[in-house]
Design an enzyme around this catalytic site. Structure first.
Site, mmCIF file in Angstrom:
data_model
loop_
_atom_site.group_PDB
_atom_site.id
_atom_site.type_symbol
_atom_site.label_atom_id
_atom_site.label_comp_id
_atom_site.label_asym_id
_atom_site.label_seq_id
_atom_site.Cartn_x
_atom_site.Cartn_y
_atom_site.Cartn_z
ATOM 1 N N ASP A 11 69.475 -1.664 93.855
ATOM 2 C CA ASP A 11 69.461 -3.021 94.408
ATOM 3 C C ASP A 11 68.164 -3.180 95.196
ATOM 4 O OD1 ASP A 11 70.475 -5.577 95.322
ATOM 5 O OD2 ASP A 11 70.919 -4.634 97.237
ATOM 6 N N SER A 12 67.895 -4.395 95.623
ATOM 7 C CA SER A 12 66.726 -4.637 96.455
ATOM 8 C C SER A 12 66.840 -3.927 97.811
ATOM 9 C CB SER A 12 66.593 -6.136 96.714
ATOM 10 O OG SER A 12 67.776 -6.609 97.327
ATOM 11 N N CYS A 74 72.170 -5.812 91.498
ATOM 12 C CA CYS A 74 71.474 -6.908 92.170
ATOM 13 C C CYS A 74 71.392 -8.056 91.165
ATOM 14 C CB CYS A 74 70.072 -6.435 92.552
ATOM 15 S SG CYS A 74 68.985 -7.721 93.163
ATOM 16 N N GLU A 154 73.252 -9.191 106.552
ATOM 17 C CA GLU A 154 72.592 -7.932 106.954
ATOM 18 C C GLU A 154 72.516 -7.791 108.464
ATOM 19 O OE1 GLU A 154 68.809 -7.326 105.110
ATOM 20 O OE2 GLU A 154 69.715 -7.240 103.125
ATOM 21 N N CYS A 186 75.664 -12.735 94.309
ATOM 22 C CA CYS A 186 74.727 -11.894 95.045
ATOM 23 C C CYS A 186 75.568 -10.747 95.596
ATOM 24 C CB CYS A 186 74.098 -12.687 96.188
ATOM 25 S SG CYS A 186 73.127 -11.664 97.323
ATOM 26 N N HIS A 188 75.414 -9.070 98.130
ATOM 27 C CA HIS A 188 75.688 -9.087 99.579
ATOM 28 C C HIS A 188 76.989 -9.838 99.894
ATOM 29 C CE1 HIS A 188 71.516 -7.931 100.132
ATOM 30 N NE2 HIS A 188 71.636 -7.961 101.434
HETATM 31 N N1 DGL Z 1 71.625 -8.312 96.611
HETATM 32 C C1 DGL Z 1 70.647 -9.141 95.975
HETATM 33 C C2 DGL Z 1 71.253 -9.904 94.795
HETATM 34 O O1 DGL Z 1 72.347 -9.613 94.337
HETATM 35 C C3 DGL Z 1 70.048 -10.186 96.894
HETATM 36 C C4 DGL Z 1 69.300 -9.754 98.088
HETATM 37 C C5 DGL Z 1 67.800 -10.004 97.980
HETATM 38 O O2 DGL Z 1 67.359 -11.159 97.957
HETATM 39 O O3 DGL Z 1 67.101 -9.013 97.909
HETATM 40 O O4 DGL Z 1 70.607 -10.788 94.270
#
Ligand code: DGL
Length: 266
Positions: A11-12, A74, A154, A186, A188
């Site tokens: 993931d990022s 991600c 976060e 997403c 998150h």
């Molecule tokens: N977790 C990332 C996603 O699913 C988003 C977070 C980011 O922008 O890096 O797109």
């Protein structure tokens, strides 16, 4: 490929740990290697080209860690880089993205009005709208970029005044008035799933990519006869830029203590 090889997940940053958690629960015998590209987050604000470049390099690193499968945990990377990764590495490892299982889950339910919230990169790609419409022509898809949500989560602002206000500002828009389902596109967002369900008074089916992706991973490994029998090593967690604050936040996403190691792949 052998069943004793690891599953790589990236993931990022640390949002993908929600997916790791689900995979670990579904497949406790598997050895998991996680990579969070904390040096480049957020991906949601990056160009598709940049995200593809990062994803290629990370996948190379995970292949060097001997991964039989790579899960792109991600949405921003799944929408920008999945096809490129298949082109580059197919035959060397299996890939699972987080978009397809979520699209399948929602279209199988046959909803008419579907909302999608995600990063700017994911929404800009139109991947959810196109795939949902491809599977279910009658569906109307309302997509919206919600870039404040990932940093808010976060920083630990959920189940409180700030998150209520941000969620209300985004989801109170007219296009979300009559939705039947909302996709949390997403990785998150599972952390605010309850809050969003409450916001809609439990009248909207709120779906995220954790369990559906874990199910897809299990299915694919089974089909390929690559399910591990017994875990022989501890799961590993790498980030490209370490800070204590990432490690603290990682605990919130993962649900238990975690030791982040630095892998300087850049
Ligand atoms: N977790 C990332 C996603 O699913 C988003 C977070 C980011 O922008 O890096 O797109």
């Amino acid at each position: 490929m052998k069943n004793t090889q690891a599953i790589g997940i990236f993931d990022s940053g640390i949002g993908g740990l929600t997916v790791v958690n689900a995979i670990q629960k579904a497949l406790p015998e598997e050895h998991l290697v996680y990579f969070g590209d904390t040096a480049h987050l957020p991906y949601g604000d990056k160009s598709a080209d940049a995200i593809r470049f990062y994803s290629l390099k990370i996948s190379k690193f995970l292949l060097e860690q001997n991964c039989k499968m790579i899960v792109i945990a991600c949405n921003s990377a799944s929408s920008a880089a999945y096809k490129t990764l298949l082109d580059f590495f197919s035959g060397h490892t299996l890939f699972v993205n987080v978009v397809d299982p979520l699209v399948e889950a929602v279209t199988q339910k046959g909803y008419d009005n579907i909302g999608v919230i995600a990063t700017k990169a994911t929404i800009r790609s139109n991947i959810y709208r196109d795939k949902i419409k491809h599977n279910l022509q009658k569906a109307t898809v309302h997509s919206m970029a919600t870039p404040l949500l990932a940093p808010m989560i976060e920083e630990g602002f959920f189940q409180g005044k700030i998150s209520h206000s941000v969620i209300d500002t985004y989801l109170g828009r007219p296009e979300f008035k009559n939705i039947d389902a909302l996709l949390l596109a997403c990785t998150h967002y599972p952390l605010i799933k309850k809050e969003i369900e409450e916001y809609f008074d439990y009248k909207v089916d709120v779906l995220d990519s954790t369990d559906v992706v874990a199910t897809r991973v299990k299915q694919l490994l089974k089909e390929e006869d690559l399910l591990a029998q017994k875990r022989t090593q501890k799961n590993e967690f790498y980030v490209s830029d370490y800070t204590q604050s990432f490690e603290d936040t990682a605990v919130v996403f993962y649900g238990e203590e975690i030791e982040l190691k630095t892998a300087n792949i850049w």
